[in-house]
Scaffold this motif. Sequence first.
Motif, PDB file in Angstrom:
ATOM      1  N   ASP A   1     -11.055  -9.263  -1.259  1.00 55.41           N
ATOM      2  CA  ASP A   1     -12.054  -9.191  -2.336  1.00 55.41           C
ATOM      3  C   ASP A   1     -13.328  -9.978  -2.048  1.00 55.41           C
ATOM      4  O   ASP A   1     -14.323  -9.847  -2.761  1.00 55.41           O
ATOM      5  CB  ASP A   1     -11.433  -9.698  -3.650  1.00 55.41           C
TER       6      ASP A   1
ATOM      7  N   ASP B   1      -7.356 -13.528  -3.266  1.00 55.91           N
ATOM      8  CA  ASP B   1      -8.669 -13.162  -2.712  1.00 55.91           C
ATOM      9  C   ASP B   1      -9.706 -12.970  -3.818  1.00 55.91           C
ATOM     10  O   ASP B   1     -10.896 -13.232  -3.611  1.00 55.91           O
ATOM     11  CB  ASP B   1      -8.566 -11.919  -1.822  1.00 55.91           C
TER      12      ASP B   1
ATOM     13  N   HIS C   1       1.325 -11.636  -3.855  1.00 56.13           N
ATOM     14  CA  HIS C   1       0.607 -12.700  -4.572  1.00 56.13           C
ATOM     15  C   HIS C   1       1.526 -13.663  -5.320  1.00 56.13           C
ATOM     16  O   HIS C   1       1.044 -14.528  -6.056  1.00 56.13           O
ATOM     17  CB  HIS C   1      -0.404 -12.093  -5.548  1.00 56.13           C
TER      18      HIS C   1
ATOM     19  N   GLU D   1      -4.514   2.067  -0.075  1.00 59.20           N
ATOM     20  CA  GLU D   1      -4.820   0.653  -0.359  1.00 59.20           C
ATOM     21  C   GLU D   1      -4.387   0.352  -1.791  1.00 59.20           C
ATOM     22  O   GLU D   1      -4.471   1.215  -2.668  1.00 59.20           O
ATOM     23  CB  GLU D   1      -6.333   0.455  -0.158  1.00 59.20           C
TER      24      GLU D   1
ATOM     25  N   ASN E   1      -2.206  -0.569   2.853  1.00 63.68           N
ATOM     26  CA  ASN E   1      -1.468  -1.830   2.757  1.00 63.68           C
ATOM     27  C   ASN E   1      -0.375  -1.782   1.700  1.00 63.68           C
ATOM     28  O   ASN E   1       0.374  -2.734   1.552  1.00 63.68           O
ATOM     29  CB  ASN E   1      -2.416  -3.025   2.517  1.00 63.68           C
TER      30      ASN E   1
ATOM     31  N   ASN F   1      -2.412  -6.998  -9.446  1.00 63.63           N
ATOM     32  CA  ASN F   1      -1.494  -7.822  -8.651  1.00 63.63           C
ATOM     33  C   ASN F   1      -0.299  -8.291  -9.464  1.00 63.63           C
ATOM     34  O   ASN F   1       0.801  -8.436  -8.957  1.00 63.63           O
ATOM     35  CB  ASN F   1      -2.207  -9.092  -8.181  1.00 63.63           C
TER      36      ASN F   1
HETATM   37  C1  BDR Z   1      -6.531  -5.630  -2.975  1.00 60.23           C
HETATM   38  O1  BDR Z   1      -5.273  -5.627  -3.641  1.00 60.23           O
HETATM   39  C2  BDR Z   1      -5.017  -6.902  -4.190  1.00 60.23           C
HETATM   40  O2  BDR Z   1      -3.751  -7.310  -3.816  1.00 60.23           O
HETATM   41  C3  BDR Z   1      -6.094  -7.828  -3.672  1.00 60.23           C
HETATM   42  O3  BDR Z   1      -6.449  -8.795  -4.653  1.00 60.23           O
HETATM   43  C4  BDR Z   1      -7.239  -6.904  -3.358  1.00 60.23           C
HETATM   44  O4  BDR Z   1      -8.035  -6.666  -4.501  1.00 60.23           O
HETATM   45  C5  BDR Z   1      -6.304  -5.485  -1.478  1.00 60.23           C
HETATM   46  O5  BDR Z   1      -5.705  -4.256  -1.220  1.00 60.23           O
END
Ligand code: BDR
Length: 315
Positions: free
Chosen positions: A238, A15, A83, A164, A158, A41
């Motif tokens: 992003d 992203d 990722h 986050e 997430n 990541n």
């Molecule tokens: C964020 O975490 C990363 O995995 C993504 O690139 C984004 O910046 C989402 O939680």
Amino acid sequence: MAPRKLLIDCDPGHDDILAILNCLAHPEAFEVLGYTTVCGNQLVELVTRNLCGVLTYLGVPGAVAQGYDAPMVLPPDPQPEAHGVTGLDGPSLPEPTVHPLQVHALDFLRDTLLAHDRVTVVALAPLTNLAMLLKTYPAVKDHIDCITLMGGSRGGGNILPRAEFNLYADPHAAKVVFESGVPIVMSDIEICQACATPHTWIDSLRGQGRVQDLAHDILQFFSLWGRRHGQNTSPIFDLVPVMHMLHPELFETAPVRVQIETEGRLTRGMTIVDSVDDPQTANVTLLKSCRDPAAYNRFLAENLALLNRRLFPEA
Ligand code: BDR
Ligand code: CA
């Protein structure tokens, strides 16, 4: 009007690259002064290489400065599940001919900011580079218009049920940045989910041009994951701060007070978001809702097509 000057702090990351493609599509709106990378990541060497590979694929020059290889206090926590092992699994990228500068991101950020006024910092990764910058060189604050960041949540998560990834990865850095007094615009998980992109649209990108092919191969990684989890759409996290700068009319915003949990065993990196009666007491402008998600995704398609025409007019 002169283009808005940007510094993009990132950890590409699928992203992150979509955000960068959308910036590059609009040279009339944005002047990208440079990119800094950070451990997020994936390990910092990998995400730097990914960025250089993408710039090489596009044939676009860029000042890239590699930053911190670990969060301020905690160990690195890469996310191959999200990722891939490279940090950008999916597309085939050329051997980079764009190489990182021989300067640390901290010095690059300081020097670039001090040489310009009213720079917007686009923060798409754990906030380590930026926290270290603000702590070490507080004078740069006067040169920052705002930090528009992807991170945090109003309740969801997430990486943890209530956190986050970007803020979880370096909560101590997040605390420094959110308490710095620099204006912050926050794109949290909830707004990113509200702007999620349909998988069928991602499928349709293939064959439309070199930029769309790259976007397809990148986003396919997200959509395959989403499909495995029974979803029809995927958030391109992003991208949201960039789309907000291009199309503020799409978003409803609210001043809020945000605090960061650094110690919680189950809530590391959680954002505690409070509404405020007096906007003076807010430290963040929150993107609260998206007025038109369909238009958001239409703009995304247009931006990729525009960039393709600019970079590959003969194709
Ligand atoms: C964020 O975490 C990363 O995995 C993504 O690139 C984004 O910046 C989402 O939680
Ligand atoms: Ca990112």
